[in-house]
Design a protein around this motif. Structure first.
Motif, short mmCIF file in Angstrom:
data_model
loop_
_atom_site.label_atom_id
_atom_site.label_comp_id
_atom_site.label_asym_id
_atom_site.label_seq_id
_atom_site.Cartn_x
_atom_site.Cartn_y
_atom_site.Cartn_z
N VAL A 12 0.76 -1.16 0.07
CA VAL A 12 0.07 0.00 -0.03
C VAL A 12 0.93 1.29 0.07
O VAL A 12 0.65 2.32 -0.67
N ILE A 13 1.95 1.27 0.93
CA ILE A 13 2.99 2.43 0.85
C ILE A 13 3.61 2.68 -0.63
O ILE A 13 3.61 3.91 -1.01
N VAL A 14 3.94 1.51 -0.99
CA VAL A 14 4.59 1.62 -2.33
C VAL A 14 3.55 2.02 -3.39
O VAL A 14 3.98 2.90 -4.22
N ALA A 15 2.61 1.57 -3.24
CA ALA A 15 1.43 2.19 -4.42
C ALA A 15 1.05 3.58 -4.31
O ALA A 15 1.05 4.21 -5.27
N ALA A 16 1.18 4.16 -2.79
CA ALA A 16 0.88 5.50 -2.75
C ALA A 16 2.06 6.23 -3.17
O ALA A 16 1.81 7.42 -3.75
N ILE A 17 3.40 5.63 -2.94
CA ILE A 17 4.63 6.45 -3.40
C ILE A 17 4.52 6.58 -4.93
O ILE A 17 4.92 7.57 -5.48
N VAL A 18 4.22 5.55 -5.62
CA VAL A 18 4.08 5.30 -6.82
C VAL A 18 3.04 6.38 -7.59
O VAL A 18 3.29 7.13 -8.50
N MET A 19 1.68 6.39 -6.94
CA MET A 19 0.86 7.42 -7.17
C MET A 19 1.39 8.86 -7.04
O MET A 19 1.16 9.74 -7.98
N ALA A 20 1.80 9.12 -5.86
CA ALA A 20 2.37 10.37 -5.69
C ALA A 20 3.45 10.80 -6.65
O ALA A 20 3.54 12.15 -7.24
N ALA A 21 4.09 9.85 -7.12
CA ALA A 21 5.31 10.29 -7.98
C ALA A 21 4.55 10.52 -9.61
O ALA A 21 5.00 11.43 -10.30
N ALA A 22 3.37 9.61 -10.02
CA ALA A 22 2.89 9.91 -11.04
C ALA A 22 2.21 11.44 -11.00
O ALA A 22 2.21 11.98 -12.10
N LEU A 23 1.69 11.79 -9.78
CA LEU A 23 0.80 13.26 -9.87
C LEU A 23 2.01 14.06 -9.90
O LEU A 23 1.74 15.29 -10.68
N ALA A 24 3.10 13.97 -9.33
CA ALA A 24 4.40 14.89 -9.53
C ALA A 24 4.58 15.15 -10.93
O ALA A 24 4.76 16.27 -11.20
N ILE A 25 4.66 14.12 -11.34
CA ILE A 25 5.26 14.19 -13.01
C ILE A 25 4.31 14.60 -13.61
O ILE A 25 4.55 15.61 -14.53
N ALA A 26 2.81 14.38 -13.53
CA ALA A 26 1.88 15.04 -14.28
C ALA A 26 2.02 16.54 -14.06
O ALA A 26 1.76 17.31 -15.03
N LEU A 28 4.40 18.43 -13.31
CA LEU A 28 5.57 18.94 -14.06
C LEU A 28 5.48 18.87 -15.54
O LEU A 28 5.87 19.66 -16.14
N LEU A 29 5.02 17.78 -15.89
CA LEU A 29 4.65 17.78 -17.55
C LEU A 29 3.69 18.99 -17.89
O LEU A 29 3.89 19.67 -19.00
N ARG A 30 2.62 19.23 -16.81
CA ARG A 30 1.85 20.46 -17.26
C ARG A 30 2.44 21.67 -17.35
O ARG A 30 2.39 22.46 -18.28
N LEU A 31 3.43 22.01 -16.38
CA LEU A 31 4.21 22.93 -16.30
C LEU A 31 4.92 23.26 -17.61
O LEU A 31 5.16 24.28 -18.39
N LEU A 32 5.60 22.19 -17.99
CA LEU A 32 6.67 21.95 -19.16
C LEU A 32 5.91 22.17 -20.45
O LEU A 32 6.51 22.91 -21.35
N THR A 33 4.95 21.52 -20.69
CA THR A 33 4.09 21.66 -21.81
C THR A 33 3.23 23.04 -22.05
O THR A 33 3.13 23.56 -23.13
N GLY A 34 2.90 23.37 -20.94
CA GLY A 34 2.40 24.97 -20.95
C GLY A 34 3.45 26.03 -21.45
O GLY A 34 3.21 26.84 -22.23
#
Length: 358
Positions: A12-26, A28-34
């Protein structure tokens, strides 16, 4: 529920970390693509704007969906639950891609229309049709991906489409009339048109139901597309955008018409050269065409590059003509009436017919 209870806190903790990393990447991608989208907007090339917009529309949602799938794999969900999650995420991915592609293709169609017809063009009918087609295909693919058979649905849509077509005859007539008008190039955005019913103005937009025209008083008139199939239409931008401008005036009988013709031609050439919208190399034609009570009437035929320019050309020509005639000593053609009185008829008390006219 027993399988779900077997989840360990570590997964569960690893899945939460993966999800948090995915949100952070999202994010970051939003800022870069903007930033990429703003950089593309600084260039004159349209296609880089469309590509940057597509990347911006897809980057953040796809990153989040990929994070959800990775989190589901980390949790080691039961086979059935994982299959359901896979179908749902696939369906959402197809929907996101369909929305982005519909926006891209509609923007591409609009860009092509602008390139063909100039900056004044704004044709939404083709953009709307392509957007609906792409979204419809995307929804069908999405339903197929989650296990819904689309074959019976297509049959139902055929029968339902017939009923809808009967109920929406006027709407469909306007739709096909708009497509026909654009395909036949009868009118295009930017053209100045006049209908036999009296409406006239610049074509602003042709959408799936009506056509908007901007009048010379800067008002918008909305005309159903079907109206163009059963009315007489004058397009002042066809076959060419430039047009003749006819100015009517009069001169007294006493003047030399040959000299007046030379003067009118000279004034007309000066106006064509100096006034914005005049066609400088066009011929200025003078045509004397009638005898009035106290003057000779004539038309001066000038040339304007566009319908709206004729008013400034007429205005300036009449001003310069009036000033030139005064400088040349040509009197304006005042109305005159000569009366001859027969003294014998007057003595008998019978008025002359000219006296009756007065």
């Amino acid at each position: 529920m027993g399988h779900l209870g077997d989840l360990s806190w570590e997964r569960v903790i690893v899945a939460a970390i993966v999800m948090a990393a995915a949100l952070a990447i999202a994010v970051l991608l939003r800022l870069l693509t903007g930033r990429l989208f703003r950089r593309a907007g600084d260039t004159r090339w349209t296609w880089d704007d469309l590509a940057a917009r597509l990347i911006r529309d897809l980057a953040m949602p796809l990153a989040v969906l990929l994070g959800l799938w990775a989190a589901a794999k980390v949790l080691e969900l039961p086979r059935g639950t994982l299959d359901v999650a896979a179908r749902v995420l696939t369906a959402v991915t197809i929907l996101v891609v369909s929305l982005a592609m519909a926006r891209l293709i509609a923007a591409s169609v609009t860009s092509i229309a602008l390139a063909r017809q100039g900056v004044a063009a704004n044709v939404t009918i083709f953009a709307n049709i392509t957007r609906v087609i792409v979204l419809g295909i995307g929804v069908l693919v999405m339903l197929q991906s989650i296990g819904v058979s689309i074959t019976p649905m297509l049959g139902a849509l055929g029968v339902g489409g017939l009923a809808v077509a009967l109920a929406l005859q006027d709407t469909l007539a306007n739709l096909f009339a708009g497509v026909h008008v654009l395909a036949s190039k009868t009118i295009e955005p930017g053209d100045y048109i006049k209908l036999s019913s009296g409406q006239e103005g610049y074509v602003v937009d042709i959408n799936w139901r009506n056509t908007s025209i901007r009048t010379l008083s800067d008002n918008i008139e909305v005309i159903p597309n079907q109206r163009f199939s059963d009315t007489i239409l004058t397009n002042y931008h066809r076959p060419a955008q430039d047009m003749s401008v006819m100015v009517y005036a009069k001169v007294p009988y006493e003047v030399d018409l040959d000299e007046v013709e030379k003067l009118l031609t000279r004034v007309g050439h000066d106006v064509m050269k100096d006034v914005q919208g005049g066609v400088e190399d066009a011929n200025v034609l003078v045509r004397f065409d009638d005898f009035n009570d106290a003057s000779v009437g004539f038309h001066v035929i000038l040339r304007s590059s566009e319908f709206g320019d004729q008013f400034a050309i007429k205005h300036e020509f009449l001003k310069r003509l009036h000033r030139t005639l005064r400088e040349e000593g040509v009197a304006p053609p005042y109305w005159q009436h000569r009366v001859i009185v027969d003294e014998r008829s007057r003595a008998n008390g019978v008025p002359h017919r000219d006296e009756l006219a007065l």
